[in-house]
Design an enzyme around this catalytic site. Structure first.
Site, PDB file in Angstrom:
ATOM      1  N   GLU A 247     -26.538   7.647 -23.784  1.00  0.00           N
ATOM      2  CA  GLU A 247     -25.583   7.123 -22.933  1.00  0.00           C
ATOM      3  C   GLU A 247     -25.829   5.760 -22.633  1.00  0.00           C
ATOM      4  O   GLU A 247     -24.923   4.745 -22.378  1.00  0.00           O
ATOM      5  CB  GLU A 247     -25.393   8.042 -21.654  1.00  0.00           C
ATOM      6  CG  GLU A 247     -24.876   9.580 -22.136  1.00  0.00           C
ATOM      7  CD  GLU A 247     -24.761  10.574 -20.816  1.00  0.00           C
ATOM      8  OE1 GLU A 247     -23.910  11.000 -20.645  1.00  0.00           O
ATOM      9  OE2 GLU A 247     -25.897  10.364 -20.051  1.00  0.00           O
TER      10      GLU A 247
ATOM     11  N   GLU B 247     -27.627  18.001 -23.757  1.00  0.00           N
ATOM     12  CA  GLU B 247     -27.535  18.445 -22.512  1.00  0.00           C
ATOM     13  C   GLU B 247     -26.895  19.785 -22.533  1.00  0.00           C
ATOM     14  O   GLU B 247     -26.883  20.913 -21.526  1.00  0.00           O
ATOM     15  CB  GLU B 247     -26.357  17.576 -21.587  1.00  0.00           C
ATOM     16  CG  GLU B 247     -27.222  16.562 -21.070  1.00  0.00           C
ATOM     17  CD  GLU B 247     -27.191  15.076 -22.127  1.00  0.00           C
ATOM     18  OE1 GLU B 247     -27.327  14.055 -21.682  1.00  0.00           O
ATOM     19  OE2 GLU B 247     -26.964  15.469 -23.320  1.00  0.00           O
TER      20      GLU B 247
END
Length: 259
Positions: free
Chosen positions: A110, A130
């Site tokens: 990210e 995640e």
């Protein structure tokens, strides 16, 4: 030890995440990164930033789970720029190059996609794992489907699978793949090219792209032509705009002053 190392050379700032063993980011490190990038944004002498990681194995694996286990709240104070100092930093109208030197997963990926260009070492690998820990890759869920084909982005988000630099390049996520020993040299070469360019134009490009992302074409064009974006208004009233026209007419290289 300072988890963030900086190197400044002329108009270029190199920012290195240096938290052995894996360059994971805890709350304190994120706040430092936010301060570093806010100072980069606000320094008129700086024009381009390079973000990389120390060592050869990890760019950044994202959130420091060991720190979380010791009390760092996942929804804690990440600092002025959000996680890693880049994701939510307002009005960052200067180019940022991510030089991914190894594993970039979770928040590390990210962070990389928060940059404007991504260079990757040949051995770099990527993932959004995640899903396997029962949480959401929030920034990636917002940004990734806008960066690469929707179905590929959803596959990566929903499965958490790993992919290599070649695949990332194929989907348009990565600009260039380089041997590890050439990665930073190429990042600096690109940064010098950008630093020699017109900073007011770069600022306008970044604001236009940001503001146009969720607008209809004509609405975005109206913002530009009516000079309702600050950076566009500054550009159209600047010495640099006149210098560009004069340099073209005089068949010479322009001298950009950023004003």
């Amino acid at each position: 030890m300072d988890p963030i190392k900086t190197r400044r050379d002329g108009a270029i700032l190199e920012v290195t995440l240096d938290r052995p063993k894996a360059n994971a980011i805890d709350l304190a490190t994120s706040r430092i990164m936010g301060q570093v990038f806010a100072e980069f944004r606000d320094d008129p002498e700086l024009r381009v930033a390079i973000l990389t990681g120390s060592g050869e194995k990890f760019f950044c694996p994202g959130w420091d789970l060991k720190a979380a286990a010791e009390g760092d709240a996942v929804d804690g104070d990440y600092g002025v720029g959000g996680f890693g100092g880049l994701q939510e930093l307002r009005d960052l109208n200067k180019p940022v190059i991510a030089a991914v030197n190894g594993i970039a997963c979770g928040g590390g990926l990210e962070l990389a996609i928060s940059a404007d260009m991504i260079l990757a070492a040949e051995h770099a690998t990527f993932a959004l794992p995640e899903i396997r820990s029962g949480t959401v890759a929030d920034a990636a869920s917002v940004k990734l489907p806008k960066r690469i084909p929707y179905h590929i982005a959803m596959e990566l988000l929903l499965t958490g699978r790993w992919f290599d630099a070649e695949e990332g390049h194929r989907w348009g996520l990565i600009n260039e793949i380089l041997p590890a020993n050439q990665l930073l040299d190429r990042a600096w070469e690109l940064a010098r090219l950008l630093a020699s360019g017109p900073p007011l134009v770069y600022a306008a490009i970044k604001e236009v792209v940001r503001e146009a992302e969720d607008r209809k074409f004509q609405d975005a064009m109206n913002l530009i032509t009516k000079r309702q974006l600050r950076t566009v208004d500054v550009l159209y009233s600047s010495e640099d705009q006149l210098e560009g026209a004069r340099a073209f007419a005089e068949k010479r290289d322009p001298v950009w002053k950023g004003k």
